[in-house]
Write a protein that holds these residues in place. Structure first.
Motif, short mmCIF file in Angstrom:
data_model
loop_
_atom_site.label_atom_id
_atom_site.label_comp_id
_atom_site.label_asym_id
_atom_site.label_seq_id
_atom_site.Cartn_x
_atom_site.Cartn_y
_atom_site.Cartn_z
N PHE A 10 0.76 -1.21 0.00
CA PHE A 10 0.16 0.09 -0.07
C PHE A 10 0.75 1.38 0.17
O PHE A 10 0.55 2.20 -1.01
CB PHE A 10 -0.88 -0.01 1.23
N ILE A 11 2.03 1.30 0.59
CA ILE A 11 2.80 2.46 1.06
C ILE A 11 3.54 2.75 -0.23
O ILE A 11 3.76 3.76 -0.88
CB ILE A 11 3.87 2.50 2.05
N GLU A 12 3.99 1.48 -1.06
CA GLU A 12 4.84 1.57 -2.13
C GLU A 12 3.65 2.17 -3.27
O GLU A 12 4.26 2.93 -4.19
CB GLU A 12 5.19 0.24 -2.48
N VAL A 13 2.59 1.68 -3.42
CA VAL A 13 1.67 2.24 -4.68
C VAL A 13 1.35 3.56 -4.44
O VAL A 13 1.36 4.28 -5.30
CB VAL A 13 0.45 1.22 -4.33
N VAL A 14 1.19 4.27 -3.21
CA VAL A 14 1.06 5.70 -2.76
C VAL A 14 2.26 6.41 -3.60
O VAL A 14 2.16 7.38 -4.14
CB VAL A 14 0.52 5.83 -1.46
N ASN A 15 3.19 5.86 -2.87
CA ASN A 15 4.56 6.65 -3.11
C ASN A 15 5.00 6.57 -4.52
O ASN A 15 5.37 7.71 -5.18
CB ASN A 15 5.75 6.04 -2.13
N GLY A 45 -11.74 -3.32 6.62
CA GLY A 45 -13.11 -2.82 6.47
C GLY A 45 -13.28 -1.60 5.89
O GLY A 45 -14.09 -0.74 6.32
N ALA A 46 -12.31 -1.20 5.16
CA ALA A 46 -12.47 0.21 4.69
C ALA A 46 -11.94 0.52 3.31
O ALA A 46 -10.85 -0.39 2.82
CB ALA A 46 -11.62 1.30 5.63
N ARG A 47 -12.21 1.30 2.54
CA ARG A 47 -11.81 1.83 1.48
C ARG A 47 -10.59 2.78 1.12
O ARG A 47 -10.81 3.88 2.06
CB ARG A 47 -12.78 2.39 0.25
N LEU A 48 -9.32 2.26 1.06
CA LEU A 48 -8.34 3.25 1.05
C LEU A 48 -7.98 4.04 -0.14
O LEU A 48 -7.41 5.08 -0.11
CB LEU A 48 -6.93 2.28 1.54
N LEU A 49 -8.07 3.25 -1.11
CA LEU A 49 -7.80 3.80 -2.48
C LEU A 49 -9.18 3.99 -3.63
O LEU A 49 -9.72 2.94 -3.36
CB LEU A 49 -6.52 3.08 -3.34
N ARG A 55 -5.39 6.75 -12.49
CA ARG A 55 -4.80 7.32 -11.32
C ARG A 55 -5.34 6.73 -10.25
O ARG A 55 -6.31 5.99 -10.42
CB ARG A 55 -5.11 8.81 -11.33
N ILE A 56 -4.72 6.90 -9.18
CA ILE A 56 -5.37 6.52 -7.79
C ILE A 56 -5.24 7.66 -6.97
O ILE A 56 -4.52 8.78 -6.91
CB ILE A 56 -4.25 5.40 -7.12
N THR A 57 -6.43 7.43 -6.11
CA THR A 57 -6.62 8.60 -5.02
C THR A 57 -6.98 8.20 -3.75
O THR A 57 -7.62 7.22 -3.37
CB THR A 57 -7.85 9.52 -5.56
N LEU A 58 -6.17 8.83 -2.88
CA LEU A 58 -6.68 8.37 -1.52
C LEU A 58 -7.76 8.97 -0.77
O LEU A 58 -8.19 10.02 -1.14
CB LEU A 58 -5.33 8.76 -0.61
N THR A 59 -8.57 8.01 0.03
CA THR A 59 -9.73 8.33 0.59
C THR A 59 -9.26 8.79 2.03
O THR A 59 -8.02 8.91 2.09
CB THR A 59 -10.77 7.28 0.87
N GLU A 61 -9.97 7.97 4.69
CA GLU A 61 -9.43 6.92 5.58
C GLU A 61 -7.71 6.30 5.12
O GLU A 61 -7.04 6.16 5.72
CB GLU A 61 -10.31 5.40 5.40
N GLY A 62 -7.74 6.42 3.61
CA GLY A 62 -6.24 6.17 3.29
C GLY A 62 -5.33 7.00 3.58
O GLY A 62 -4.23 6.54 3.62
N ILE A 63 -5.64 8.49 3.63
CA ILE A 63 -4.88 9.49 4.01
C ILE A 63 -4.40 9.00 5.37
O ILE A 63 -2.96 9.00 5.51
CB ILE A 63 -5.42 10.75 3.98
N ALA A 64 -5.17 8.91 6.47
CA ALA A 64 -4.72 8.66 7.62
C ALA A 64 -3.77 7.20 7.85
O ALA A 64 -2.87 7.40 8.39
CB ALA A 64 -6.03 8.56 8.70
N PHE A 65 -4.31 6.35 7.04
CA PHE A 65 -3.64 5.01 7.06
C PHE A 65 -2.09 5.18 6.42
O PHE A 65 -1.34 4.43 6.93
CB PHE A 65 -4.50 3.97 6.37
N PHE A 66 -2.19 5.94 5.45
CA PHE A 66 -0.73 5.90 4.93
C PHE A 66 0.22 6.90 5.80
O PHE A 66 1.18 6.20 5.93
CB PHE A 66 -1.03 7.06 3.70
N GLU A 67 -0.12 7.67 6.54
CA GLU A 67 0.55 8.46 7.49
C GLU A 67 0.83 7.61 8.63
O GLU A 67 2.17 7.47 8.86
CB GLU A 67 -0.16 9.49 8.19
N ASP A 68 -0.15 6.80 9.26
CA ASP A 68 0.34 5.86 10.37
C ASP A 68 1.33 4.79 9.86
O ASP A 68 2.22 4.17 10.37
CB ASP A 68 -0.76 5.33 10.93
#
Length: 298
Positions: A10-15, A45-49, A55-59, A61-68
């Motif tokens: 997940f982190i690598e896809v976003v980066n 149980g959540a959509r992150l992307l 393209r991909i876009t963070l939701t 929930e995805g933004i918060a999970f990416f930072e953590d």
């Protein structure tokens, strides 16, 4: 499937910005990356992307999970480095960024030889003149040529460097030679895009002065500015390591030497970390040893 592997994917896809880029980095097909993301979202149980073909876009929930997630991976890496600190074995994935021109000539060759000396190591080099967000993009080490203002970063001085104003002899023969900083207003000054919006730095009466310059030619690639200067398109403010051969051979000459700019050292810059990974520590030592050789910059 490992929860850690799902997080890393997940982190690598976003980066990297896409599933296909992450797949290429891992040497797998994009479908594998997609299945990992699906499994991660199902487990949480959540959509992150939000994924489309372009393209991909963070939701939210995805933004918060990416930072953590980035913080968790960094802490894991630090813990592993602490355990391995007693060992000289260099392994893992070393991510380095450097300015394009300097990186091609003075980082890329040495990064390749460093990897060959440490076969368990994988390396990625990003050559870019933009200011990379080290923590946000999970970069281990940035090579930067400037005075550093960001106190949140750890910096190691690698080499000395000086900047000079240069021009082709033909350009000066046609337009004259600037004698003062005020003269620059009537010359074409080749600028490095937004990163030089403050101007060029000079020393005047033992004070540093940022002098605004202007011109019709601007580029975010220093190598292009260097080439434009050689072709006689204007004045350029370049590092001595880049133009030294041209000065020796007479293709460029310096001007405004009385206002010579201060040193702009070469630094290795890292995010603040309690434990510096072995791969980073050894690579910095590798560069320092090479750059310290008496005849290297000649």
């Amino acid at each position: 499937m490992s929860s850690l592997k799902q997080l890393q994917t997940f982190i690598e896809v976003v980066n990297l910005g896409s599933l296909s880029a992450a797949a290429r980095a891992e040497g797998v097909v994009p479908a594998v990356i997609g299945r990992r993301l699906d499994a991660l979202e199902e487990r949480l149980g959540a959509r992150l992307l939000v994924r489309t073909t372009r393209r991909i876009t963070l939701t939210q929930e995805g933004i918060a999970f990416f930072e953590d997630g980035q913080r968790i991976l960094a802490e894991l890496e630090e813990a592993e480095a602490a355990v391995a600190s007693g060992s000289s074995r260099v392994r893992g994935h070393l991510r380095v960024t450097a300015p394009a021109g300097f990186g091609r000539r003075h980082v890329a060759p040495h990064l390749a030889t460093f990897q060959r000396a440490h076969p368990d190591l994988r390396v990625t080099l990003d050559l870019s003149d933009r200011l990379v967000d080290l923590a946000g993009e999970r970069v281990d080490c940035a090579i930067r040529i400037s005075e550093l203002a960001d106190s949140s970063l750890v910096a190691v001085r690698l080499a000395e460097n000086r900047r000079v104003v240069v021009a082709a002899p033909a350009y000066l023969a046609q337009h004259g030679i600037p004698k003062s900083l005020g003269d620059l207003a009537r010359f074409e000054c080749l600028s490095l895009g937004a990163s030089q919006s403050r101007g060029w730095t000079f020393r005047v009466d033992d004070q540093l002065v940022n002098h605004k310059v202007s011109g019709v030619l601007e580029c975010n690639d220093g190598a292009v500015l260097h080439e434009w200067a050689l072709k006689g398109y204007g004045l350029a403010w370049r590092s001595l390591w880049e133009v030294k051969d041209d000065l020796t051979d007479g293709r460029l000459v310096t001007v405004l030497d009385a206002f010579s700019s201060p040193d702009y050292p070469v630094y290795a810059v890292m995010p603040q970390r309690k434990f510096l990974p072995q791969r980073v520590r050894h690579f910095i030592d590798h560069l320092k040893q090479i750059y310290a050789q008496r005849d290297y910059w000649d």
